[in-house]
Motif scaffolding. Structure first.
Motif, PDB file in Angstrom:
ATOM      1  N   UNK A  96      12.634  -3.026   1.411  1.00  0.00           N
ATOM      2  CA  UNK A  96      12.579  -2.046   0.314  1.00  0.00           C
ATOM      3  C   UNK A  96      13.027  -0.662   0.795  1.00  0.00           C
ATOM      4  N   UNK A  97      14.035  -0.643   1.650  1.00  0.00           N
ATOM      5  CA  UNK A  97      14.581   0.628   2.125  1.00  0.00           C
ATOM      6  C   UNK A  97      15.600   1.175   1.137  1.00  0.00           C
ATOM      7  N   UNK A  98      15.825   2.473   1.202  1.00  0.00           N
ATOM      8  CA  UNK A  98      16.723   3.143   0.255  1.00  0.00           C
ATOM      9  C   UNK A  98      18.194   2.971   0.598  1.00  0.00           C
ATOM     10  N   UNK A  99      18.514   2.689   1.860  1.00  0.00           N
ATOM     11  CA  UNK A  99      19.923   2.536   2.239  1.00  0.00           C
ATOM     12  C   UNK A  99      20.050   1.649   3.478  1.00  0.00           C
ATOM     13  N   UNK A 147       0.826  -1.208   0.000  1.00  0.00           N
ATOM     14  CA  UNK A 147       0.000   0.000   0.000  1.00  0.00           C
ATOM     15  C   UNK A 147       0.865   1.265   0.000  1.00  0.00           C
ATOM     16  N   UNK A 148       1.909   1.285   0.831  1.00  0.00           N
ATOM     17  CA  UNK A 148       2.703   2.504   0.981  1.00  0.00           C
ATOM     18  C   UNK A 148       3.529   2.819  -0.256  1.00  0.00           C
ATOM     19  N   UNK A 149       4.183   1.803  -0.807  1.00  0.00           N
ATOM     20  CA  UNK A 149       5.118   2.034  -1.912  1.00  0.00           C
ATOM     21  C   UNK A 149       4.528   1.711  -3.278  1.00  0.00           C
ATOM     22  N   UNK A 150       3.435   1.004  -3.315  1.00  0.00           N
ATOM     23  CA  UNK A 150       2.800   0.464  -4.528  1.00  0.00           C
ATOM     24  C   UNK A 150       3.720  -0.489  -5.297  1.00  0.00           C
ATOM     25  N   UNK A 151       4.757  -0.983  -4.627  1.00  0.00           N
ATOM     26  CA  UNK A 151       5.653  -1.965  -5.239  1.00  0.00           C
ATOM     27  C   UNK A 151       5.040  -3.350  -5.115  1.00  0.00           C
ATOM     28  N   UNK A 204      20.669  -7.578   2.886  1.00  0.00           N
ATOM     29  CA  UNK A 204      19.488  -8.399   2.597  1.00  0.00           C
ATOM     30  C   UNK A 204      18.256  -7.847   3.311  1.00  0.00           C
ATOM     31  N   UNK A 205      18.420  -7.429   4.550  1.00  0.00           N
ATOM     32  CA  UNK A 205      17.303  -6.858   5.286  1.00  0.00           C
ATOM     33  C   UNK A 205      16.808  -5.574   4.615  1.00  0.00           C
ATOM     34  N   UNK A 206      17.738  -4.767   4.139  1.00  0.00           N
ATOM     35  CA  UNK A 206      17.378  -3.551   3.390  1.00  0.00           C
ATOM     36  C   UNK A 206      16.509  -3.919   2.186  1.00  0.00           C
ATOM     37  N   UNK A 207      16.897  -4.963   1.488  1.00  0.00           N
ATOM     38  CA  UNK A 207      16.141  -5.431   0.318  1.00  0.00           C
ATOM     39  C   UNK A 207      14.752  -5.943   0.729  1.00  0.00           C
ATOM     40  N   UNK A 208      14.699  -6.710   1.803  1.00  0.00           N
ATOM     41  CA  UNK A 208      13.424  -7.232   2.282  1.00  0.00           C
ATOM     42  C   UNK A 208      12.454  -6.113   2.659  1.00  0.00           C
TER      43      UNK A 208
END
Length: 180
Positions: free
Chosen positions: A153-156, A62-66, A147-151
């Motif tokens: 969907x954070x920018x950094x 919902x937040x990112x629409x990804x 990997x956690x950043x990817x999970x």
């Protein structure tokens, strides 16, 4: 909006689970779902039985629409199986008592988690604590911030560290251990 933290103590997680299990199966499952996934509460509340029947969960955040595809953790799957047994495919997982087949609201979810946290002696807790708890313990076990950043969907990586409270833990430890 108040800042909430992850539940760092595994014993407190078990205490929360035990408390919620005694009070409501739905609320218990909401908490378990939250701590075993990377999902925000707004995404969890939209889930229906049909969404969790397979090994993977497909959704649009919902937040990112990804678009996101998530493996459902085996422990979560075992907990879900008896919980969803009596639900129809189109039934929401976390149904409100108001109306027919309506999900609980974010406010209700917050009140449930907040009340359970307070009953277990936790402060600075809310629905986002569930997602942060997953991340905190994932990082503590794997040390894989990328990997956690990817999970998430954070920018950094820095955003992820700050989000799960790792930076705060490091600063607290440095000050606690500082001496002349």
């Amino acid at each position: 909006m108040k800042f909430v933290e992850p539940i760092r103590d595994v014993e407190k997680i078990e205490e929360m689970k035990s408390y919620l299990k005694k009070t409501s199966t739905r609320n218990y499952m909401l908490f378990v779902f939250g701590i075993y996934s990377t999902l925000r509460i707004s995404d969890i509340l939209t889930l229906k039985k049909k969404d969790v029947l397979g090994e993977r969960l497909l959704l649009i955040e919902k937040k990112t629409t990804k678009s996101k595809e998530i493996l459902i953790n085996p422990k979560l799957r075992r907990e879900l199986k008896p919980y969803i047994a009596g639900l129809g495919d189109e039934d929401y997982l976390f149904q409100s008592r108001k109306g027919v087949n309506k999900p609980i609201s974010r406010t209700t979810a917050y009140r449930v988690i907040r009340a359970a946290g307070e009953a277990c002696g936790l402060s600075r807790i809310g629905t986002h604590s569930m997602r942060k708890t997953f991340g905190y313990h994932f990082y503590e076990r794997t040390k894989d911030i990328a990997l956690l950043q990817e999970l998430y969907s954070h920018s950094s990586e820095e955003v992820t560290k700050r989000y799960i409270g790792i930076n705060q833990d490091i600063m607290d430890k440095a000050i606690r251990n500082f001496d002349y």
